[in-house]
Enzyme design. Structure first.
Site, PDB file in Angstrom:
ATOM      1  CG  ASP A 206      18.881 -29.058  54.165  1.00 21.90           C
ATOM      2  OD1 ASP A 206      18.815 -30.140  54.771  1.00 21.90           O
ATOM      3  OD2 ASP A 206      18.014 -28.684  53.364  1.00 21.90           O
ATOM      4  CG  HIS A 278      15.426 -30.281  55.437  1.00 24.49           C
ATOM      5  ND1 HIS A 278      16.110 -31.057  54.535  1.00 24.49           N
ATOM      6  CD2 HIS A 278      14.112 -30.500  55.195  1.00 24.49           C
ATOM      7  CE1 HIS A 278      15.252 -31.721  53.764  1.00 24.49           C
ATOM      8  NE2 HIS A 278      14.028 -31.408  54.153  1.00 24.49           N
ATOM      9  CG  ASP A 343      10.950 -28.794  53.503  1.00 27.06           C
ATOM     10  OD1 ASP A 343      11.423 -28.000  54.335  1.00 27.06           O
ATOM     11  OD2 ASP A 343      11.651 -29.365  52.650  1.00 27.06           O
ATOM     12  CD  GLU A 344      11.439 -33.324  52.031  1.00 25.25           C
ATOM     13  OE1 GLU A 344      11.228 -34.110  51.105  1.00 25.25           O
ATOM     14  OE2 GLU A 344      12.518 -32.697  52.167  1.00 25.25           O
ATOM     15  CE1 TYR A 435      10.167 -27.978  43.845  1.00 21.58           C
ATOM     16  CE2 TYR A 435      11.506 -29.823  44.573  1.00 21.58           C
ATOM     17  CZ  TYR A 435      10.692 -28.753  44.858  1.00 21.58           C
ATOM     18  OH  TYR A 435      10.402 -28.454  46.170  1.00 21.58           O
TER      19      TYR A 435
HETATM   20  C1  ACM Z   1      11.221 -29.535  49.225  1.00 20.27           C
HETATM   21  O1  ACM Z   1      11.563 -29.829  48.063  1.00 20.27           O
HETATM   22  N1  ACM Z   1      11.449 -30.368  50.219  1.00 20.27           N
HETATM   23  C2  ACM Z   1      10.589 -28.273  49.533  1.00 20.27           C
END
Ligand code: ACM
Length: 544
Positions: A206, A278, A343-344, A435
């Site tokens: 990350d 990331h 992601d993101e 989560y």
């Molecule tokens: C995530 O929580 N960005 C997969």
């Protein structure tokens, strides 16, 4: 006469005491987590003592050795193993049995009578799960690391037939945000196995750190593993942290050891190598995979953190770099599934880059979402050509899903619904229910968490197959996964606190039949289960 409230309390207390057998006060009732598919309890016990023999042959003998090890510390004796198929009184027999193929590769049958215990399964994994259930039938002190004096190791007579609802029962840990020492990871795996989890995703890379040795690119760990930037600390604050530095990495030998250790407990390690976002630690280590290599290279490594867009430049050379990384990853991890994040990604950075705009035109792509999808497809076809399967967070749906991809649905369940209805496999991992970095009660009473609110009951009531998936597509829901993102978790104790008991609830979501789920009954069993944690010295959040 008791009034209504008192009567109810009395009944609940009776249930709770009745299902917690303690070594000094054995009781024939039972409280296992996850709840088995079917169980009949009858009178009587089988008692384990130093003379109890374990009977197992061939592959079953390897499982028997694990049973012997798991009992030895608390009992203070090591049961002996007889390598034979002969049944005898006073024995615990473990046997593979093709006739049990209807229970699947993880199912088992457990019979306890006063004369013997028998565990049967088609595959060794089933024997292993039968052993996990057997351990939970014993008094909770069996989980002690030290010899328990004066205990009676009685197992109530039961007939259990059991198999999982889902094939993917996972947790995620995040050593990228705060490094997790190898020994902590192994202990975490032990506790997962007790709950019949079978998948551990390790978020290895990350912005805050790169945690896996890659021989071809040594700078990834020489620089990228020691940046000391976390969400909780800037680099300056971390100076002088000594052993508590958030940095560190797993050597390739460490990885092999972790993978082997997990495999012995039937846990598949899914490595996650994040891309295209990331990726700050990778870009700081190798500026040429980032958007502005000259700008970054001109700075010393310790200054690059804030000058870095943390998203890869998806030029062909970067694709090649990541494919080379994945080649070493595939050598280390036998997992069919390789997680590539996805992601993101802040694709605004690609909009601002002339080079990326030219690349987009050259590839004939309409927008940045398509460029993201193009990049993921390069990785998908590479993994597929090596016999592996790509899994990514649900953003990989944007701009078109790569043909072989499995989707991990985190921004709610919609991504999973869309992907399953389109015939793709999915794992349900929504923030709303899985989560475990979220608060688990009012924030005033809790250690600092990332936000949110996910109480135990909400996890337990999670249904992984939403009604919007058409009946013939529900088979694409492989299962569930709970996330322990590490931004605010820097110690093993805190990790267990965030994981348990929520992960015990998720274990039951993943394993037990939908019709068998009952929150009140779970809570009563959990009361006993947490005593196992006390005996084992494992931290957890107390019940409200
Ligand atoms: C995530 O929580 N960005 C997969």
């Amino acid at each position: 006469m008791l009034d209504g409230t008192h009567a109810r309390i009395a009944i609940i207390m009776a249930v709770i005491t009745a299902i917690c057998p303690a070594a000094e006060q054995p009781d024939k009732s039972v409280s296992t987590i996850p709840q088995p598919v079917s169980m009949e309890i009858s009178d009587g016990y089988f008692q384990i003592g130093p003379d109890t023999r374990i009977i197992a042959e061939n592959e079953a003998a390897a499982e028997a050795a694990k049973l012997i090890d798991s009992l030895a510390s608390a009992m203070g004796f090591k049961l002996s193993l007889a390598n034979t198929s002969r049944r005898r009184r006073g024995s615990i027999s473990l046997r593979l049995d093709e006739d049990l193929s209807k229970l699947g590769d993880e199912g088992y049958r457990l019979r306890v009578s006063p004369r013997r215990v028998s565990i049967r399964a088609k595959e060794p994994a089933g024997l292993f799960y039968g052993i996990q259930t057997l351990r939970q039938l014993l008094p909770e002190q069996v989980f002690s690391k030290r010899k328990v004096e004066g205990a009676e190791w009685k197992v109530p007579c039961v007939r259990i037939t059991d198999y999982p609802r889902f094939g993917w029962r996972g947790l995620l840990v995040d050593p990228a945000r705060h490094f997790i020492p190898k020994q902590d990871l192994m202990r975490f795996i032990d506790i997962m196995a007790l709950h019949k989890f079978n998948s551990l995703q390790i978020h290895l890379t990350d912005d805050q750190g790169w945690r896996i040795e890659i021989r071809k690119y040594p700078e990834l760990t020489r620089t990228g593993a020691w940046m000391d930037y976390t969400t909780m600390l800037s680099g300056q604050e971390a100076e002088g942290f000594g052993d508590k530095r958030p940095g560190g990495f797993y050597s390739q030998d460490d990885i092999r050891e972790i993978v082997r250790y997990a495999a012995e407990r039937y846990i598949n390690i899914v490595p996650e190598i994040e891309m295209p976002a990331h990726t700050g630690a990778a870009i700081i280590s190798y500026p040429e995979i980032g958007l502005y290599p000259e700008k970054l290279s001109a700075l010393p490594a310790e200054k690059r953190w804030f000058a870095n867009e943390r998203v890869l430049a998806p030029r062909p050379k970067t694709v090649e770099f990541m494919q080379n990384v994945l080649t070493e990853v595939m050598e280390l991890f036998p997992s069919d599934y390789i997680h590539i994040g996805g992601d993101e990604a802040n694709i605004e950075h690609w909009k601002k880059s002339e080079e990326m705009q030219a690349l987009k035109r050259e590839l004939g792509l309409k927008d940045e979402a398509e460029l993201h999808s193009w990049f993921i497809r390069q990785v998908d076809s590479f993994l597929t050509s090596h016999g592996r399967r790509l899994v990514g967070w649900d953003e990989i749906l944007q701009g078109g899903l790569a043909p072989g991809a499995t989707v991990m649905s985190w921004r709610g369940q919609q991504g999973g619904i869309t992907a399953a209805n389109a015939g793709h496999d999915v794992v349900m991992a929504p923030t709303t229910h899985t989560y475990f970095d979220y608060y688990q009660g009012p924030s005033e009473g809790e250690p600092r968490a990332i936000g949110g609110n996910l109480p135990l009951e909400k996890v337990y009531r999670f249904e992984p197959i939403p009604k919007d998936i058409t009946a013939e597509k529900t088979k694409h829901v492989l299962g569930v996964q709970g996330q322990l993102w590490g931004e605010y978790i820097s110690t093993a104790e805190h990790r267990y606190y965030m994981a348990y008991p929520r992960a015990a609830a998720l274990a039951e979501v993943g394993w037990s039949p939908r019709a068998a789920k009952n929150y009140e009954n779970f809570l009563a069993r959990l009361g006993c289960h947490l005593k196992r944690f006390d005996a084992a010295g494992i931290n957890y959040r107390k019940l409200d």
